[in-house]
Scaffold this active site. Structure first.
Site, PDB file in Angstrom:
ATOM      1  N   ASP A   1       9.432   3.019   1.711  1.00  0.00           N
ATOM      2  CA  ASP A   1       8.238   3.775   2.080  1.00  0.00           C
ATOM      3  C   ASP A   1       8.003   3.585   3.582  1.00  0.00           C
ATOM      4  OD1 ASP A   1       5.772   4.842   2.531  1.00  0.00           O
ATOM      5  OD2 ASP A   1       4.783   3.882   0.828  1.00  0.00           O
TER       6      ASP A   1
ATOM      7  N   PHE B   1       0.859  -1.187   0.000  1.00  0.00           N
ATOM      8  CA  PHE B   1       0.000   0.000   0.000  1.00  0.00           C
ATOM      9  C   PHE B   1       0.892   1.232   0.000  1.00  0.00           C
ATOM     10  CE2 PHE B   1      -2.686   3.395   1.364  1.00  0.00           C
ATOM     11  CZ  PHE B   1      -3.927   3.095   0.820  1.00  0.00           C
TER      12      PHE B   1
ATOM     13  N   LYS C   1       2.186  10.793   7.649  1.00  0.00           N
ATOM     14  CA  LYS C   1       1.463  10.391   8.868  1.00  0.00           C
ATOM     15  C   LYS C   1       2.050  11.048  10.131  1.00  0.00           C
ATOM     16  CE  LYS C   1      -0.181   5.990   6.969  1.00  0.00           C
ATOM     17  NZ  LYS C   1      -1.628   6.066   6.909  1.00  0.00           N
TER      18      LYS C   1
HETATM   19  N1  PLP Z   1       2.525   4.599   2.081  1.00  0.00           N
HETATM   20  C1  PLP Z   1       2.200   3.801   3.102  1.00  0.00           C
HETATM   21  C2  PLP Z   1       3.164   2.752   3.548  1.00  0.00           C
HETATM   22  C3  PLP Z   1       0.967   3.943   3.739  1.00  0.00           C
HETATM   23  O1  PLP Z   1       0.639   3.121   4.750  1.00  0.00           O
HETATM   24  C4  PLP Z   1       0.083   4.943   3.292  1.00  0.00           C
HETATM   25  C5  PLP Z   1      -1.241   5.124   3.925  1.00  0.00           C
HETATM   26  O2  PLP Z   1      -1.729   4.304   4.656  1.00  0.00           O
HETATM   27  C6  PLP Z   1       0.472   5.759   2.226  1.00  0.00           C
HETATM   28  C7  PLP Z   1       1.703   5.571   1.649  1.00  0.00           C
HETATM   29  C8  PLP Z   1      -0.437   6.849   1.716  1.00  0.00           C
HETATM   30  O3  PLP Z   1      -0.512   7.900   2.641  1.00  0.00           O
HETATM   31  P1  PLP Z   1      -1.703   8.954   2.551  1.00  0.00           P
HETATM   32  O4  PLP Z   1      -2.956   8.283   2.971  1.00  0.00           O
HETATM   33  O5  PLP Z   1      -1.268  10.058   3.492  1.00  0.00           O
HETATM   34  O6  PLP Z   1      -1.750   9.436   1.132  1.00  0.00           O
END
Ligand code: PLP
Length: 426
Positions: A233, A148, A262
């Site tokens: 990520d 994700f 986050k």
């Molecule tokens: N990358 C990871 C690992 C995530 O867990 C998330 C969201 O849960 C995102 C990217 C996307 O973040 P956002 O919801 O702030 O766009």
């Protein structure tokens, strides 16, 4: 009108506006979960609804509340900045941006130093993917099944769940996916035309999947061999969540680019960033407006981020997550041993914990049981059999124990319910 009636009217009006103007499907989902209540205020790991009911937050805004709700130091810093200059002129030096970028460079591993600041995780991933293309002159990206990375076109292309992708095809070309945690699969997927390999060090939304030790080292090695960039990520895992400041530190590996969001906003502002080594960053410098954002890096957001980074270090949030996580995992594993027919597996690191139930319906019933006991919890986005426990890292031990007691009760309640249904249908 009595005060209680008034509050009920506000709740009903909010619900009706959700149905009519926001998303009726979401309104129904919240009602089904018993969460058609209005959030009113929060502090630390606690949230209160409009009617004054208190909840323990074990979802933590999908990881945004690592520093807790309304951390006093972060709120004070943001309030002070609000009184001076909330948003940037964009053509003068932005001091909170410079200070946040320096503070981030000081704690990130390896040679990561130069960063671009944006407003969300998905934007951070988009920027990282663009930078990898720009630096390597290649277009192909390898990602993991069930990953994700967000829901805009590039990050969705890197993500791994068809349910979210299928309705929007065709996505960005050039993405291939490999099983997460499988070092061998990386050897064949990453090649001389690969721009980047993008991985979460621990997959969050896939259901909290911890890869085998050494996996990220294998990823590092295969990228180096082919001149591909490793994008880690850490949007969900970063800033202490897993018991280390960054989850990649478990494997002693640094990415070429790291994405964050986050918790970076300290639970007060929406903030994202991607950070890379100076060598890679050099391709962004001839035209510094090649990648830009009106609101990205704004003074309010960067003030929150700088305070959040200070809190993470000075309050030793990684250490706290490690200690509380060990306690929670031990209790949950006892529960799994007692109830193997319902709790199939407990996994995670620090306070990123996944509880995999034997069936999706069991997970749903347990979550409903938690909500009845005023514990906020949800399943992981790419795996609805997994309940995630992701409370603020500042949660008190007794609050965590109350949440775990409630979880045990909710599992027993579900078992009794399922037993009754089976008895009736037998
Ligand atoms: N990358 C990871 C690992 C995530 O867990 C998330 C969201 O849960 C995102 C990217 C996307 O973040 P956002 O919801 O702030 O766009």
């Amino acid at each position: 009108m009595p005060a209680d009636d008034h509050l009920q009217q506000v709740r009903e009006a909010t619900f009706a506006a959700y149905q009519r103007y926001v998303n009726s499907g979401l309104a129904s989902l919240l009602k089904f979960m018993g969460l058609d209540v209005v959030e009113e205020r929060a502090q630390g790991a606690l949230v209160w609804d409009l009617e004054g009911n208190e909840y323990i937050d074990c979802l933590g805004g999908y990881g945004a509340y690592s520093m807790g709700h309304r951390h006093p130091r972060i709120v004070a810093a943001v309030q002070e900045q609000l009184g001076k200059l909330p948003l940037s002129t964009k053509i003068m030096l932005n001091r909170p941006l410079a200070e946040a970028a320096q503070a981030l460079a000081e704690i990130t591993p390896g040679e990561l130093a130069c960063s671009f600041w944006c407003n969300s995780g998905t934007e951070a991933v988009e920027g990282a993917l663009k930078l990898a293309r720009l630096y390597t002159g290649r277009a192909k990206v390898v990602a993991a099944h069930n990953a994700f990375h967000g829901k805009t076109m590039g990050s969705l292309s890197a993500s791994g769940r068809d349910l979210f992708k299928q309705p929007f095809l065709p996505l960005v070309p050039g993405f291939t996916h490999v099983p997460f945690g499988d070092g061998e699969a990386l050897q064949t997927a990453v090649a001389g035309d690969t721009a980047a390999l993008i991985l979460e060090p621990i997959q969050g939304e896939a259901g909290v999947i911890v890869p085998p030790p050494g996996y990220l080292r294998q990823a590092r090695e295969v990228c180096d061999r082919h001149g591909a960039l490793l994008i880690l990520d850490e949007v969900q895992t970063g800033l202490g969540r897993t018991g280390r400041m960054f989850a990649c530190q478990y494997d002693d590996v640094a990415g070429d680019i790291m994405t964050l969001a986050k918790a970076l906003g300290g639970g007060v502002m929406p903030v994202g960033a991607f950070i890379a080594t100076p060598r890679i960053w050099s391709v962004m410098e001839p035209n510094p407006l090649l990648h830009s954002s009106t609101f990205g890096g704004n003074p309010l957001a960067c003030t929150a981020a700088r305070a959040a980074l200070a809190v993470a270090v000075e309050e030793d949030l990684p250490g706290r997550a490690a200690k509380l996580g060990e306690h929670a995992l031990a209790r949950l594993r006892e529960l799994a041993a007692r109830r193997p027919d319902y709790v199939a597996e407990v996994r995670g690191r620090g306070l990123l914990i996944g509880i995999r139930f034997a069936h999706e319906d069991v997970a749903g019933l347990v979550i409903a049981g938690l909500v009845q006991r005023r514990i906020l919890a949800a399943y992981t986005l790419n795996n609805p059999t997994v309940l995630r426990l992701e409370p603020p890292l500042v949660i008190e031990r007794d609050q965590l124990d109350r949440a775990l007691d409630a979880l045990e009760e909710a599992v027993e309640q579900t078992a009794a319910l399922v037993g009754d249904v089976m008895g009736t249908t037998a």
